[in-house]
Design a protein around this motif. Structure first.
Motif: not given
Length: 264
Positions: A110-121
């Motif tokens: 998809a050519g995105v430049q970064a990803v996001k994840m939820e939480g800090a487990t």
């Protein structure tokens, strides 16, 4: 005029300069092109598209294939903004290697430049470290994390007690140490968001977290008045839902009364 090619180092520089960061969500080509032309800094292909584009009640049913599909469409509309994409529920929780595979698809397909994840487990922290080491920038997300709705019971504000506030602060610090380039602070007290923003070297992006973050993000459908029940912290900048309904009703009336005259 929009600026050219926003980068992650630029976001870090802006935090040091006190220049606030603008961020909105997009789920298709047309919306992405409009946001990009308007000069938005960061576009997020959020899993909120599950509700605003796909009609789900929560973000949980959204699949990785669906995120890839929507991110591909958004990518075609973006020239200047930094493009970030959510990793959907259960696409990164099994192991850091699963997260790497899921994130890799979003960058490669998809050519995105970064990803996001939820939480800090511990699992998310380990996945963040592996992704960053592999050259995939990660945006963290603490506070209200919608993928945990069944644990929270509702989308209520988080961090209202000293214990929960300390846990959110500790999670934000841990994400920075793991290599996250920035952190979303969602629906937490403004005082807590201010404390986190002052303690971190990386930018914080608030949503329902007061004025003292390093930037702000909203779901674009809420901002444009396209949703029937926006969250209480989301200001509405245009009532496009009503305007669209009025336009469609006028069109239907013209057609039915033989008043419609197509341009030739």
């Amino acid at each position: 005029m929009p600026h050219r090619s926003v980068t992650i180092p630029q976001l870090h520089q802006w935090k040091g300069q006190g220049r606030l960061i603008t961020m909105l969500t997009a789920w298709d080509y047309l919306l992405a092109k409009l946001l990009d032309r308007a000069g938005i800094d960061v576009i997020l292909v959020g899993d909120s598209l599950g509700m605003v584009a796909l009609g789900y009640d929560t973000t949980l049913p959204v699949t990785l294939d669906q995120m890839v599909h929507h991110a591909q469409a958004v990518r075609r509309g973006v020239e200047s903004a930094l493009l970030v994409c959510d990793l959907p529920f259960l696409s990164y929780h099994a192991s850091p290697q699963q997260a790497l595979g899921s994130a890799g698809r979003l960058l490669k397909e998809a050519g995105v430049q970064a990803v996001k994840m939820e939480g800090a487990t511990p699992g998310v922290l380990a996945a963040t470290e592996l992704l960053v080491q592999s050259g995939i920038p990660v945006l963290g997300h603490v506070g209200l994390t919608p993928q945990m709705i069944h644990s929270f019971g509702s989308l209520r504000q988080q961090g209202k007690t000293p214990e929960t506030a300390e846990k959110i602060l500790a999670g934000a610090i841990a994400l920075e140490r793991a290599g996250a380039f920035g952190i979303i602070l969602e629906h937490i007290p403004a005082s807590l968001a201010q404390t986190i923003s002052q303690k971190l070297q990386i930018p914080t992006i608030g949503i329902g977290a007061g004025h003292d973050c390093d930037g702000q993000v909203l779901v674009t459908a809420d901002l444009l008045g396209l949703t029937t029940q926006p969250p209480p912290f989301a200001p509405i900048y245009a009532e496009l839902g009503g305007a669209i309904a009025t336009a469609v009703q006028a069109y239907c009336q013209d057609v039915q009364q033989r008043k419609f005259s197509p341009l030739t």
